[in-house]
Scaffold this active site. Structure first.
Site, PDB file in Angstrom:
ATOM      1  N   THR A 170       0.838  -1.205   0.000  1.00 56.36           N
ATOM      2  CA  THR A 170       0.000   0.000   0.000  1.00 56.36           C
ATOM      3  C   THR A 170       0.870   1.250   0.000  1.00 56.36           C
ATOM      4  O   THR A 170       0.652   2.173  -0.803  1.00 56.36           O
ATOM      5  CB  THR A 170      -0.950   0.005   1.204  1.00 56.36           C
ATOM      6  OG1 THR A 170      -1.932  -1.017   1.029  1.00 56.36           O
ATOM      7  CG2 THR A 170      -1.651   1.353   1.347  1.00 56.36           C
TER       8      THR A 170
ATOM      9  N   SER B  43       5.062  -6.957  -1.539  1.00 55.07           N
ATOM     10  CA  SER B  43       4.619  -7.117  -0.157  1.00 55.07           C
ATOM     11  C   SER B  43       5.166  -8.431   0.380  1.00 55.07           C
ATOM     12  O   SER B  43       4.991  -9.485  -0.231  1.00 55.07           O
ATOM     13  CB  SER B  43       3.086  -7.130  -0.098  1.00 55.07           C
ATOM     14  OG  SER B  43       2.642  -7.333   1.225  1.00 55.07           O
TER      15      SER B  43
ATOM     16  N   CYS C 125      -9.083  -6.368   1.416  1.00 51.88           N
ATOM     17  CA  CYS C 125      -9.275  -4.921   1.588  1.00 51.88           C
ATOM     18  C   CYS C 125     -10.712  -4.510   1.328  1.00 51.88           C
ATOM     19  O   CYS C 125     -11.127  -3.412   1.681  1.00 51.88           O
ATOM     20  CB  CYS C 125      -8.341  -4.150   0.644  1.00 51.88           C
ATOM     21  SG  CYS C 125      -8.837  -4.234  -1.082  1.00 51.88           S
TER      22      CYS C 125
END
Length: 387
Positions: A72, A199, A324
């Site tokens: 993010t 990530s 999310c």
């Protein structure tokens, strides 16, 4: 109570080797990697070695890797950093409608600043329509972005072709590779990508750490979004050595296991589909399997609301889509964007396959899912093992 985990796109278990690599940096090797003394120097060496491992995974130079708090932040740094904080020129950016919210939300923020944000057209497979993109890019385009592998349907975007189209008009391409790393080969220089986000917790590393690759030729065009001590030129903040070391080890393992894990996941997918098709009348697969990674299996279970199915499974962890977006009562925006009717989207579940899982666990988990789906649909329930 054992839970069979079928949600590897949301997160993954930290690998034992990753945990062991991290542990010393929470105890005796606790130095700040920016400190000039011996503990600081040892921590800096560990961070540099982790950067080398991440760079090898994506075909980059270690100097071009910036550690962040996760994908993010990496997406925000790449996309916000390509625009000025007070943009006055008539500029635009392209956003893919099936991308992760951390990219789409940046587009909304930029639009509020006056930047023209354009939506790239996607085909029913989920892949970006390259002809449409080529026709709509112009000399005012600053950047286009796409998730290399989509988290809900697994579609693989043609990022190298997108980069070539962007570069032809002087624009840049950002690729979100959070779901691509460890699943497909990544070669950022060969694809001529400008920025790429990663990530750790998607590849059996720890949560709270990620990375951004920045092509050295465009580094001067990127502006920081966090200001402070300048530990990275583009990203300030104390570097969490233990997390970075964990990401480095996870990247090393992902690179070493890529070929064998791809073959195993294809076999796992075929097994899961066989069990699902035998037990669920009218089962349909969302997306185009030929354009997707085998790790992500998104299916329509006719007559069964996905959220009801997920809520009723006590020993199987599965989801209806991206973590999310799990709080939303609306149909998946990804499925809607590729033309899946709302009713089918509401009756869809996503199974994410981990190559480390056993075939026995997979079969049992899918059989329990089928049993629950048949009960919700009012179909006679078969006993696990007879489905």
């Amino acid at each position: 109570m054992k839970v069979i985990y079928l949600d590897g796109c949301a997160t993954t278990r930290v690998d034992d080797e990753v945990f062991d690599a991290m542990l010393p940096y929470l105890r005796e090797e606790f130095g700040n990697p920016s400190s000039p003394h011996v503990l600081g120097k040892r921590a800096r060496r560990a961070v540099d070695e982790a950067a080398e491992s991440v760079a090898r995974l994506i075909g980059a130079d270690p100097a071009d890797v910036v550690f962040t708090s996760g994908a993010t932040e990496s997406n925000n740094l790449a996309l916000l950093g390509m625009f000025g904080h007070d943009e006055r020129a008539p500029v635009n950016g392209f956003f893919c409608p099936i991308d992760h919210k951390s990219s789409l939300a940046v587009g909304q923020a930029l639009a509020a600043r006056g930047v023209e944000t354009r939506t790239a057209r996607v085909r029913p497979s989920g892949q970006v329509d390259l002809d449409d993109l080529a026709a709509r890019l112009d000399l005012h385009t600053r950047v286009a972005t796409a998730a290399w592998v989509n988290s809900e349907i697994g579609v693989v975007q043609p990022v190298a072709a997108m980069a070539a189209l962007c570069h032809a008009v002087g624009a840049m391409l950002h690729a979100d590779a959070a779901q691509a790393a460890g699943r497909i080969p990544i070669a950022v220089r060969e694809a001529e990508l400008d920025t790429l986000s990663l990530s750790a917790h998607k590849i059996h590393g720890p949560k709270g750490v990620g990375a951004l690759y920045v092509r050295p030729e465009i580094r001067h065009r990127l502006r920081p979004v966090l200001y402070g001590g300048g530990q990275h030129a583009l990203r300030s903040g104390t570097i969490p050595t233990h997390l970075v070391v964990g990401m480095g080890k996870a990247a090393e393992l992902a690179a070493a296991r890529l070929d064998t894990e791809w073959r195993r996941v294809r076999e796992l997918r075929a097994t899961a589909l066989d069990v699902l098709a035998a037990g669920v009348p009218g089962l349909r697969v969302n997306g185009d399997p030929d354009a997707s990674v085998p790790h992500v299996l998104n299916v329509v279970l006719p007559g069964v609301r996905g959220e009801s199915l997920v809520a009723g499974l006590r020993t199987v962890a599965v989801s209806t889509g991206s973590a999310c977006n799990s709080g939303s009562q609306e149909p998946s925006y990804v499925l809607t964007a590729i033309g899946v009717p709302a009713e089918d989207a509401n009756c869809s579940v996503r199974i994410c396959l981990d190559p480390a899982m056993s075939f026995a666990d997979l079969v049992l988990g899918v059989e329990l899912l089928v049993e629950r789906a048949r009960a919700l649909a009012g179909v006679a329930v078969a006993t696990p093992g007879q489905v």
